[in-house]
Design an enzyme around this catalytic site. Sequence first.
Site, mmCIF file in Angstrom:
data_model
loop_
_atom_site.group_PDB
_atom_site.id
_atom_site.type_symbol
_atom_site.label_atom_id
_atom_site.label_comp_id
_atom_site.label_asym_id
_atom_site.label_seq_id
_atom_site.Cartn_x
_atom_site.Cartn_y
_atom_site.Cartn_z
ATOM 1 N N CYS A 2 0.519 -1.358 0.272
ATOM 2 C CA CYS A 2 0.384 -0.024 0.438
ATOM 3 C C CYS A 2 1.074 1.151 -0.039
ATOM 4 O O CYS A 2 1.958 1.134 -0.449
ATOM 5 C CB CYS A 2 -0.908 0.343 1.690
ATOM 6 S SG CYS A 2 -2.104 -2.140 1.290
ATOM 7 N N ARG A 49 -4.872 1.594 -0.239
ATOM 8 C CA ARG A 49 -4.587 -0.213 -0.511
ATOM 9 C C ARG A 49 -4.659 -1.028 -1.655
ATOM 10 O O ARG A 49 -5.239 -1.055 -2.559
ATOM 11 C CB ARG A 49 -6.003 -0.488 0.002
ATOM 12 C CG ARG A 49 -6.087 -2.203 0.413
ATOM 13 C CD ARG A 49 -7.033 -2.553 0.866
ATOM 14 N NE ARG A 49 -6.944 -4.537 1.708
ATOM 15 C CZ ARG A 49 -7.445 -4.988 1.799
ATOM 16 N NH1 ARG A 49 -9.090 -4.030 2.272
ATOM 17 N NH2 ARG A 49 -7.818 -6.360 2.914
ATOM 18 N N LEU A 50 -3.738 -1.561 -1.666
ATOM 19 C CA LEU A 50 -3.280 -2.750 -2.846
ATOM 20 C C LEU A 50 -3.799 -4.092 -2.315
ATOM 21 O O LEU A 50 -2.680 -4.678 -1.481
ATOM 22 C CB LEU A 50 -2.332 -2.557 -3.477
ATOM 23 C CG LEU A 50 -1.912 -4.391 -4.403
ATOM 24 C CD1 LEU A 50 -2.696 -3.525 -5.483
ATOM 25 C CD2 LEU A 50 -0.479 -3.796 -4.670
ATOM 26 N N GLY A 75 3.552 -2.676 3.400
ATOM 27 C CA GLY A 75 4.512 -3.803 3.739
ATOM 28 C C GLY A 75 3.597 -5.161 3.358
ATOM 29 O O GLY A 75 2.291 -5.351 3.164
#
Length: 609
Positions: A2, A49-50, A75
Amino acid sequence: MCGISGIINKNANCVDKNEITKMNDLISHRGPDSDGFYFQKNFAFAHRRLSILDLSDDGHQPMNYMDKFTITYNGEIYNYLEIKQELIEFGYVFKSHTDTEVILAAYDKWEQKCVEKFNGMWAFAIYDKEKDIIFCSRDRFGIKPFYYLNNSDKFIFGSEIKQLLNFNNKNKVNKKILVNYVVTGYLEYSEETFFSNIIKLQGSHNLVYDLKNNTFNIYKYYNIKIDEDIKKLSLEKSVELYKNELSRSIEYRLRSDVKVGTCLSGGLDSSTVATMASEKYEKSSDSSFTAIHAKSIDKATDESLFAEQVANISNLDMNVVEPSIKDFKKSIEEVVYTQEEPFGSTSIFMQYFVMKKAKNIGCTVLLDGQGGDETLLGYDKYYPAMFIDIFKNHGFFSLIRSIHSSSKHSNRMGIMNILKFSIGFSFAEIRKKLYIKQCSFLKESYLDDFKVLNHISNKYFSIEKLQELEIINTNLPALLRYEDKNSMKNSIETRLPFIDYKTLETALSINNSFKIKDGWSKYILRKTIENILPKNIVYRTDKLGFASPQDIWLDSISEDMKKEVKRSTVLNEISDMNILIQQFDALKSSLKWRLYNIAIWERVYNVKL
């Protein structure tokens, strides 16, 4: 994976929502799946956010925990399942399947020492309501970035430099860092950046911000540990131990709720990761493991035949991208903007095109081979220190045998080249003169002090000190910076098995004579995979690694390069421009690139002196 943002107002006023929103929007590429905000008293957190683990809304950030802590985090904690189980045994109950919640529970249990439990990559900030502090941390080797700016009225932090620039007093260049980069190529040896006042929290460090008095302290929480018992193991036992550690590291990095693949240059490191990961992936998946290769248009730097061979043997779903001159020209400003600071060479473009391809095919997580050379002695520059180690421990005749063997396996390791390496890398004054000679266009006032060379050169007589220097201060930090920015620009998470801290400590603890043996660099890794991959891959003597067709690319823009360099205000300040332009065509391509890179960076970021 992220992006994080944070603003602390020292005047006790609430944070302007527009300020934190603009900061967060600048890194939307790092987290295209969702965003979130947290406002409290005089500070605010934001997050992009990913989604990788637990794709549900349970992973939304900033995440609150027990009405005590709030986190914004970038992370992956790869051993989160093991830590979670340990915490469950202490009575903790979890609502999600995220590693974020595990971090918060771990902080509740072990406070700031929780980071010593983590195996992974991270940059985070935790608001501790009871202590009225913000606890910030960056992973052991600085895989994930954490930049901050501390001025009279605000403390601002984020995942990228561009988030902080609006809070700085103009984009002023850090002349010391800039000139050292021009002359030596070094760019990641300190906490300073190319922008004045913008600092990076270094790997293995925590930052604790006290909200009561607006002060902060930084301390180091980790040092590489060497196990002397491992040094005593036989070659066979050392190979077995390292193989088990690397295998475990790869298994950790296959944990994901989205598609995982790998970068594949065709070199030893990426081929090892791709092959070992593919075998594990196929056992738990119905599909082949994805690999992405960047093919060079220059035959001298083309590794595609090796990559194809690995793909066939390991049953990889191979994807090839072959950047043209046109692709390179079109992407120059985009990559310079992405990297935020000047960088080492055009090989960074090859990596960028790999990440772009990964995004296009929907492969959100990529494994990569960064760190193999630094941990297992893969560069020619390690040979002189290794020879000194052999002489100290095994005597003169062993040294002669090693030099003779090395000259057979590396075309750069003949006797004369060994002497050049030893003198050039080991004596700061000699090296300084060599650097200055190739930069005779620089004004004398900027050539007074190169402390970075003194700091670096005195490590080249000790293989242990040299490895630690390259891992903590010079080589690896630069590679990690390139990797993070290239991958996250394309919303891709990269994972690096060779620098799992336990795998790295094992590699550094293994007897040095097994890392360079009979002239073969990375011998321990070659033995690890010699029964898995063909001999022409395992015992290659050349070394490229996503090498770009740099000479071809730069020749195609030679006139543009001179024009950009000539009109650069920064370069005109530090150089005699008449001399520089006269010499420009005869300069090494690496130096030409550095100068051109500065000129483009200055224009893209509107950098001032």
